[in-house]
Every structure is written in structure tokens, then in C-alpha cells.
Design a protein around this motif. Sequence first.
Motif, PDB file in Angstrom:
ATOM      1  N   ASP A 192      16.205 -32.437   1.019  1.00  0.00           N
ATOM      2  CA  ASP A 192      17.230 -31.416   0.991  1.00  0.00           C
ATOM      3  C   ASP A 192      16.582 -30.045   1.095  1.00  0.00           C
ATOM      4  OD1 ASP A 192      19.740 -30.410   0.885  1.00  0.00           O
ATOM      5  OD2 ASP A 192      20.208 -31.138  -1.138  1.00  0.00           O
ATOM      6  N   VAL A 193      17.418 -29.068   1.343  1.00  0.00           N
ATOM      7  CA  VAL A 193      16.993 -27.682   1.226  1.00  0.00           C
ATOM      8  C   VAL A 193      17.752 -27.106   0.052  1.00  0.00           C
ATOM      9  CG1 VAL A 193      16.514 -27.431   3.660  1.00  0.00           C
ATOM     10  CG2 VAL A 193      18.794 -26.931   2.817  1.00  0.00           C
ATOM     11  N   PRO A 194      17.315 -26.000  -0.522  1.00  0.00           N
ATOM     12  CA  PRO A 194      17.989 -25.475  -1.707  1.00  0.00           C
ATOM     13  C   PRO A 194      19.466 -25.236  -1.474  1.00  0.00           C
ATOM     14  CG  PRO A 194      15.891 -24.350  -1.337  1.00  0.00           C
ATOM     15  CD  PRO A 194      16.130 -25.218  -0.150  1.00  0.00           C
ATOM     16  N   VAL A 195      20.280 -25.762  -2.363  1.00  0.00           N
ATOM     17  CA  VAL A 195      21.732 -25.624  -2.230  1.00  0.00           C
ATOM     18  C   VAL A 195      22.153 -24.174  -2.267  1.00  0.00           C
ATOM     19  CG1 VAL A 195      23.941 -26.163  -3.321  1.00  0.00           C
ATOM     20  CG2 VAL A 195      22.166 -27.898  -3.191  1.00  0.00           C
ATOM     21  N   GLU A 196      21.479 -23.373  -3.108  1.00  0.00           N
ATOM     22  CA  GLU A 196      21.850 -21.981  -3.200  1.00  0.00           C
ATOM     23  C   GLU A 196      21.629 -21.270  -1.870  1.00  0.00           C
ATOM     24  OE1 GLU A 196      17.642 -22.474  -4.892  1.00  0.00           O
ATOM     25  OE2 GLU A 196      19.584 -23.497  -4.985  1.00  0.00           O
ATOM     26  N   ALA A 197      20.643 -21.720  -1.096  1.00  0.00           N
ATOM     27  CA  ALA A 197      20.400 -21.111   0.218  1.00  0.00           C
ATOM     28  C   ALA A 197      21.503 -21.487   1.196  1.00  0.00           C
ATOM     29  CB  ALA A 197      19.054 -21.555   0.765  1.00  0.00           C
ATOM     30  N   LEU A 198      21.982 -22.734   1.120  1.00  0.00           N
ATOM     31  CA  LEU A 198      23.019 -23.175   2.033  1.00  0.00           C
ATOM     32  C   LEU A 198      24.356 -22.507   1.739  1.00  0.00           C
ATOM     33  CD1 LEU A 198      22.298 -26.998   2.255  1.00  0.00           C
ATOM     34  CD2 LEU A 198      22.109 -25.329   4.087  1.00  0.00           C
ATOM     35  N   ARG A 199      24.562 -22.065   0.521  1.00  0.00           N
ATOM     36  CA  ARG A 199      25.873 -21.550   0.141  1.00  0.00           C
ATOM     37  C   ARG A 199      26.076 -20.086   0.513  1.00  0.00           C
ATOM     38  NH1 ARG A 199      28.855 -25.034  -2.514  1.00  0.00           N
ATOM     39  NH2 ARG A 199      27.915 -26.782  -3.601  1.00  0.00           N
ATOM     40  N   ARG A 218      17.142 -17.450   8.193  1.00  0.00           N
ATOM     41  CA  ARG A 218      16.495 -16.435   7.367  1.00  0.00           C
ATOM     42  C   ARG A 218      17.505 -15.769   6.435  1.00  0.00           C
ATOM     43  NH1 ARG A 218      13.153 -11.543  10.078  1.00  0.00           N
ATOM     44  NH2 ARG A 218      15.252 -10.995  10.805  1.00  0.00           N
ATOM     45  N   ARG A 219      18.702 -15.524   6.923  1.00  0.00           N
ATOM     46  CA  ARG A 219      19.735 -14.921   6.073  1.00  0.00           C
ATOM     47  C   ARG A 219      20.079 -15.820   4.900  1.00  0.00           C
ATOM     48  NH1 ARG A 219      25.101 -14.328   4.982  1.00  0.00           N
ATOM     49  NH2 ARG A 219      25.580 -16.303   5.988  1.00  0.00           N
ATOM     50  N   ARG A 220      19.961 -17.120   5.099  1.00  0.00           N
ATOM     51  CA  ARG A 220      20.279 -18.072   4.038  1.00  0.00           C
ATOM     52  C   ARG A 220      19.080 -18.378   3.134  1.00  0.00           C
ATOM     53  NH1 ARG A 220      24.609 -22.441   6.286  1.00  0.00           N
ATOM     54  NH2 ARG A 220      25.919 -21.005   7.442  1.00  0.00           N
ATOM     55  N   GLY A 221      17.992 -17.695   3.355  1.00  0.00           N
ATOM     56  CA  GLY A 221      16.837 -17.888   2.517  1.00  0.00           C
ATOM     57  C   GLY A 221      15.965 -19.058   2.914  1.00  0.00           C
ATOM     58  N   ARG A 222      16.108 -19.546   4.134  1.00  0.00           N
ATOM     59  CA  ARG A 222      15.302 -20.660   4.616  1.00  0.00           C
ATOM     60  C   ARG A 222      14.321 -20.182   5.673  1.00  0.00           C
ATOM     61  NH1 ARG A 222      19.539 -24.747   6.729  1.00  0.00           N
ATOM     62  NH2 ARG A 222      17.648 -25.902   7.304  1.00  0.00           N
ATOM     63  N   ASP A 223      13.321 -20.988   5.932  1.00  0.00           N
ATOM     64  CA  ASP A 223      12.303 -20.644   6.922  1.00  0.00           C
ATOM     65  C   ASP A 223      12.939 -20.639   8.313  1.00  0.00           C
ATOM     66  OD1 ASP A 223      10.118 -20.479   8.641  1.00  0.00           O
ATOM     67  OD2 ASP A 223       8.848 -21.736   7.372  1.00  0.00           O
ATOM     68  N   PRO A 224      12.948 -19.493   9.005  1.00  0.00           N
ATOM     69  CA  PRO A 224      13.583 -19.428  10.325  1.00  0.00           C
ATOM     70  C   PRO A 224      12.897 -20.298  11.371  1.00  0.00           C
ATOM     71  CG  PRO A 224      12.352 -17.422   9.894  1.00  0.00           C
ATOM     72  CD  PRO A 224      12.386 -18.189   8.602  1.00  0.00           C
ATOM     73  N   LEU A 228      21.134 -26.209  11.295  1.00  0.00           N
ATOM     74  CA  LEU A 228      21.839 -25.209  10.493  1.00  0.00           C
ATOM     75  C   LEU A 228      22.141 -25.729   9.093  1.00  0.00           C
ATOM     76  CD1 LEU A 228      23.221 -22.406  10.426  1.00  0.00           C
ATOM     77  CD2 LEU A 228      25.304 -23.532  11.251  1.00  0.00           C
ATOM     78  N   ALA A 229      22.528 -26.992   8.998  1.00  0.00           N
ATOM     79  CA  ALA A 229      22.918 -27.574   7.714  1.00  0.00           C
ATOM     80  C   ALA A 229      21.732 -28.029   6.878  1.00  0.00           C
ATOM     81  CB  ALA A 229      23.863 -28.757   7.955  1.00  0.00           C
TER      82      ALA A 229
END
Length: 458
Positions: free
Chosen positions: A450-457, A206-212, A396-397
Motif C-alpha cells: 500500500d501507499v500511505p492512506v493519508e497521501a491518497l486522501r 507529488r501533490r499527494r505526498g507520493r514519489d512522482p 494514480l491509486a
Amino acid sequence: MTAKLVTGGLLAAGISAGVIAAESANWWPNLVLCTAFAVVAAIVWLITRQPPGKHPILYVVAVAALCQLPGLTTAPITSTDAYRYAWDGRVQLSGSSPYSHVPLDDALARLRDPVLFPGLSPTDKSGVVGPPRVPHDAAAVTALSTDDPRTRINRPRVPTIYPPVAQAFFTAVALVTPWSAGTLGLQLAAALLAVVLTALLAVELRRRGRDPRWAAMWGWSPIVALEAGSAAHIDVLAALLIVAAVIAAARRKPVVAGLLLGAAAGVKLLPLLLLPAFTSRRLHTPLVAVGTFVASYLPHLLAAGTLVVGFLPGYLTQEGFSDGSSRSAILALVLPPEARQLAAGVLAVSLAVLAIHRHGREPIAVTCCWLYGAALLITTPTYPWYGLPLIALAVLAGRLEWLVVPVAAYLAYASFGHDVRQGLIHLAAAAVVVTTVALRHRPNAGREFDVPVEALRH
């Protein structure tokens, strides 16, 4: 919360119960496990397509706890490692070292009980006395490490192999577990760790902007239910520490990341393979990690001297490292035994260099995921639960293709003794990973891989 979400969660928990039942009854256990994993993955995918509801993290964690309950109702199924854990903790509480004594040693006869030693009372003589000696010959090691019907502890004639942080965990659990409870304390502790890791993953996603709710790929996994609440494998603790280290590194806390990674290596040695992913110009994290790992051994070195290496030399002999070969199932398909270890070494060094080169160019979670997964594909360890940290790293990744590697390990485990079949199973998993990675990096690749790169960063 919608009825679909509730139904999906309950179905996942029911699948975990079904897997435990199939494993207990030996009904094609590994095939059932892999099929169940695929079904749960589909359930999680469908759930993430539904509105999240008010408390998605609480929902995922609650179902994860339900998934752990069936394993607590039976003795460990997939291995007898938990009995060794219980013994090691008991030995340390008595003031002795599990590196200096083997379980059958008559010097520790007072620590025997009917749960761990159903055929050997404290007054019986086993005939085993003195400090352990691990031979270098593979045949002798195999003979020495056979089981004994008088005890449920595996390899009772050899010392422990588990590193100091794992030993500290065993001791802490043994301190609050009655002897009559056997492995239940360890099973409860492992189940709790699995649920805690589910919460950690959900919060971080959730902190990274992804669905928890993608954390359910770990928390609801029947593999995790089998190896945590049922088998109590220490790899669950290693997975928790690895994920915590990756999160700390991503938040630019190199010293904390190093402490956590060193602690993870003190649980199982495999996390040391991730050091290249944490390497930067300042080298803070790798140095702290190695220092933490070495420091954890010092008290045991003072107590047991050179015996502190335990059964590690014997294990490496059994895995083929002492004679220059390697048990790598994939490499065995194309290379003779004498060439496999060299090939594995070259591949490992190449991956380490690539990981260092990729530092800062991709999220550290991604680097750790492919580095750990590739290491498992190169070495193809005998025991499939070694892949537990990879499941957490893949979640996580956001690199879910790597989940096929631990799944393939269970299919290969069911084919033990059929070397070609094992190699082909692992090779198929590698092909899935390589194909998915190639599709992800093709020009104008779709977002489905993939998931959004901006979320992973973050």
C-alpha cells in the motif's frame, strides 16, 4: 542526477525500442512485451529507491518522451485502427459523416489516396454505394466486417464505431496532417497525450505526498509506447480524460469532473462504467457526465439520424451480447453461453452498488481503479489496449497489482482462439489481484502492499 537514474531511464527507453522491433519482426511479440513490462516495472521500483535528484518530474517526463520515439518510426503495428481514425477525420472535414458512409462507398471516392487505399484509386469503382446497413445475424456481421485488400482501413464495409469526442479528435488531427503522412499525425498526437498524462500523474502524485517517479509506471511502460506512439490508439485520450476527471473529483470540483468523465465516455464507452464511483448524494458529477455524453451526439444525430449508432450493434453482436451470451473468458470456464451474460450483469450491478457504498470511504482513484479493473476481468474484451486507462488508474491509486490485468490481456490476445487458455490467463490475473487485496486488508498488513492512506486522501 545520479548515474543510476540516467542509466535506468535510458534502459527503459531502449526496452521500448526493443519491443517495437520485436513487434515489427513478429518475434514472439506479446511474450516480449509482457517480459519487457516486468523489467521496466523492476527498473521503476529500483529508481524510486534512489534519491530523487533536483527535477524528478522533468526526468520522468523526458524519459517518457524518449520511450515514445521508437513507435513513431514505423507504421502502426498492433492494429489498423489508426487508418480508420485518419479516414473518419478526413470524411468529417469533407462535410460528410462517418456514421452515414462506409470507407468503400463510391460516394466518397474523391477522398481516397494511395496510403489508405493502395489498391483503389479515386476513379475506380468499389461497387459499394448507399447508407450502411448492419445486420443482426452474427455470421452476416462477421462476413460484412472482413477486411479488403484494396484498403488498409479495417472493416471497410461497415460504418465507424467511434463516439463523437473521438471523432472531434480525429478531425482536429486530420486538419493539420497531410494525406501523404498517413497515420503519423495521429501517432504524434497519441505520443504527446501519453507524455502529458505522465506529467499529470507525476504532478498529482507529488501533490499527494507520493514519489512522482511512480508516474514512470505509465510513461515508461512498453505497453504505452506500443499503443500510443506506434498504434495511436484512442484509448490514450480516454485514459487522460479519466485521470483528469478523478483528480477533479478528488479536488471537489464535481461539475468539472462530470464534464471530463462525459468527454471520456465520448471517446470510448467504457468510462461510463465508472459512473457509480462518482455518485454522491447530490449526483452532480454523474448527471453532468451523462448530459455531456448525450450532448456530444446531438450534432451527429442531426446529420446522420439513426445511423449515428454506427457499427456498435455489429460489435455487440460479435462480442455475443445480441444472443444473450458473453465472451467473458473467465465465466466461460464454468458457465454455458446462455448463462454468462446474466452472471456478468449480476456481477456488474453488484460492483456498481459496492462502488456507491464505498463513496467517501476510500479515495475515488482507488474506487475507479478496482471498478475499471473488475469490469475488464468480467468482460475480458478481445483487444488488450482497452486496458490502457487501468494502467494510469493503478498508478494514480497506488494499486499496482491491477497492472497484471492489462499484461494478462496481451498474453490472452496471443492465445486468441484457445478459449480455455485465454480464460486461465485472465483467471490467473484475477487471482493475483485478489491475493494482493487480501494481504493488504489482513490484520497488521505491511506497508509493502500500500501507499500511505493519508497521501491518497488529499
